[in-house]
Design a protein around this motif. Structure first.
Motif, short mmCIF file in Angstrom:
data_model
loop_
_atom_site.label_atom_id
_atom_site.label_comp_id
_atom_site.label_asym_id
_atom_site.label_seq_id
_atom_site.Cartn_x
_atom_site.Cartn_y
_atom_site.Cartn_z
N ARG A 154 0.84 -1.21 0.00
CA ARG A 154 0.00 0.00 0.00
C ARG A 154 0.87 1.26 0.00
NH1 ARG A 154 -3.83 -2.67 4.60
NH2 ARG A 154 -4.93 -4.12 3.20
N LEU A 157 2.35 1.45 -3.64
CA LEU A 157 1.40 1.67 -4.73
C LEU A 157 0.52 2.90 -4.53
CD1 LEU A 157 0.29 -2.02 -5.39
CD2 LEU A 157 2.16 -0.73 -6.42
N CYS A 178 3.58 -4.24 -11.95
CA CYS A 178 2.42 -4.22 -11.07
C CYS A 178 1.38 -5.17 -11.65
CB CYS A 178 1.85 -2.81 -10.96
SG CYS A 178 0.46 -2.71 -9.83
N VAL A 180 -2.65 -6.33 -10.98
CA VAL A 180 -3.90 -6.10 -10.25
C VAL A 180 -4.94 -7.08 -10.77
CG1 VAL A 180 -5.72 -4.43 -9.70
CG2 VAL A 180 -3.36 -3.65 -9.97
N ALA A 211 -3.49 -7.55 -5.33
CA ALA A 211 -2.54 -6.83 -6.19
C ALA A 211 -1.13 -7.14 -5.72
CB ALA A 211 -2.79 -5.32 -6.15
N LEU A 213 3.49 -6.79 -6.82
CA LEU A 213 4.62 -6.43 -7.64
C LEU A 213 5.43 -7.68 -7.91
CD1 LEU A 213 5.67 -3.14 -5.81
CD2 LEU A 213 4.63 -3.29 -8.09
N GLY A 239 3.68 3.21 -8.14
CA GLY A 239 2.35 3.82 -8.09
C GLY A 239 1.82 4.14 -9.48
N TYR A 242 0.53 0.97 -10.90
CA TYR A 242 -0.72 0.57 -10.26
C TYR A 242 -1.91 1.34 -10.83
CZ TYR A 242 -4.25 0.00 -6.62
OH TYR A 242 -5.42 -0.26 -5.95
N ARG A 243 -1.75 2.65 -11.01
CA ARG A 243 -2.86 3.45 -11.55
C ARG A 243 -3.22 3.01 -12.97
NH1 ARG A 243 -0.27 7.00 -8.11
NH2 ARG A 243 1.29 7.64 -9.65
N CYS A 245 -2.85 -0.02 -14.16
CA CYS A 245 -3.51 -1.33 -14.05
C CYS A 245 -4.96 -1.21 -13.59
CB CYS A 245 -2.73 -2.22 -13.09
SG CYS A 245 -1.15 -2.82 -13.74
#
Length: 371
Positions: A154, A157, A178, A180, A211, A213, A239, A242-243, A245
């Motif tokens: 957390r 990401l 990443c 997800v 999720a 890595l 991060g 992640y966004r 994904c």
């Protein structure tokens, strides 16, 4: 209830030599226990023997030390089976020593047999508490590892970084993809973790979804699972991955894509899913002469969309719709006459084709919702 054997066992409990014999028997029966320092084994044997004597003297059994023994051995990495082997070896040695001494003290065999059975029942209950303490410690350790892992993920990401990445196995100079997944059920997520571990990396719960890595793309996640995989990025840019994904996962959901997909493979779906109002406006502007309540109009739109989806090939479209190619041609012409949409125009620019497809898809989706 107190037993005539209790005084004998009480005397044995104070016998330092007997405690040494029980420790030796336990360590001989379990190589895993034997690897621990002998004083550690001796401490627990003495406490368990004392608790057993107290139970035979009529006190309520206290299994707190048994649970602590299980927890300690779990923390020390002793397998549960090896621990139980050691306990049973010590139990056997107690009877081997106590029964002959009891007979020598004039205790009748039937009393000795009854006491031995009571002792067996006590040891059975003790084993259950050892196992419960062992598994409770394992669960606590697993929760601790999971909490740490989730916290690191957390932070990486969502918050932009973590000082504890190395503690969960992520290298500061490494590049990670990443991943997800559309998995939100904790039990389902836990079941998937062994498959995900094959691609390395760290996985946990981030914003309610599974999720992680990983250095490699996961595979073989089973039917009905959608996973989006980002490009390889350094940890400080995790991060960003992640966004991407999360946005791509929304696109995959809208267009019913399942399986494992890269962010790049879902680029079109992601962009279209991010602008649903624009798609609706496009449909209203280009297809305003179609009536959603008219079955023939819905047929025209569905045929045109299939035609574009099959590379503007009449034969493939006809096969997919189970109609003759001439029927496809007729419907495309009828659609053009009603709307002016240049679906079958040779050499149409890519953006024109995209607008046609997007308008048809949005119109058909809105029609399905209204119906």
């Amino acid at each position: 209830m107190p037993t005539p054997l209790a005084p004998l066992l009480a005397a044995l409990a104070g016998d330092e030599g007997l405690v040494d014999e029980l420790v030796a028997a336990a360590r001989a029966a379990s190589p895993d226990v034997a690897r621990l320092p002998a004083p550690e084994s001796r401490r627990h044997v003495a406490l368990l023997l004392s608790a057993g004597i107290a139970a035979f003297e009529g006190a309520d059994p206290d299994f707190a030390e048994a649970a602590r023994l299980g927890g300690d051995r779990a923390a020390q990495g002793v397998p549960c089976a090896g621990l139980l082997c050691a306990i049973r070896a010590a139990r056997t040695r107690v009877l081997e020593v106590a029964v002959p001494l009891g007979r020598a003290a004039g205790i009748p065999d039937e009393v000795l047999l009854g006491a031995a059975l009571d002792f067996d029942r006590y040891v059975g209950a003790l084993e259950r508490h050892v196992v419960e303490g062992y598994h409770a410690a394992e669960r606590a350790r697993a929760r601790g590892r999971r909490d740490q892992r989730d916290g690191v993920l957390r932070a990486l990401l969502l918050a932009g970084g973590s000082d504890e990445a190395a503690a969960v196995g992520l290298r500061a100079g490494g590049r990670y993809r990443c991943v997800v997944l559309d998995v939100t059920d904790p039990a389902r997520a836990e079941a998937l973790e062994p498959r995900l571990s094959a691609c390395g990396g760290v996985f946990g719960t981030v914003e309610g979804r599974l999720a992680g890595l990983a250095p490699r793309t996961p595979a073989g996640l089973g039917p009905g699972v959608t996973a989006v995989v980002g490009p390889p990025l350094p940890l400080e840019r995790a991060g960003d991955g992640y966004r991407l994904c999360v946005a791509a996962l929304a696109g995959a959901a809208r267009f019913a894509r399942t399986g494992v997909h890269t962010v790049a493979a879902l680029a079109a779906e992601t962009a279209l899913a991010a602008q649903p109002s624009l798609g609706a406006a496009l449909a209203e502007a280009l297809l305003d002469r179609l009536d959603p309540a008219d079955a023939f109009h819905r047929e025209l739109a569905g045929t045109a969309l299939a035609y574009l989806d099959h590379g503007r090939r009449l034969d493939r479209t006809a096969a997919a719709l189970h109609v003759h190619p001439n029927t496809v041609r007729y419907r495309l012409r009828a659609l053009h006459e009603r709307t002016g949409l240049p679906v079958d125009e040779d050499g149409a620019p890519v953006l024109t084709t995209l607008r046609c497809w997007w308008a048809l898809e949005a119109w058909q989706r809105g029609t399905s919702g209204r119906r």
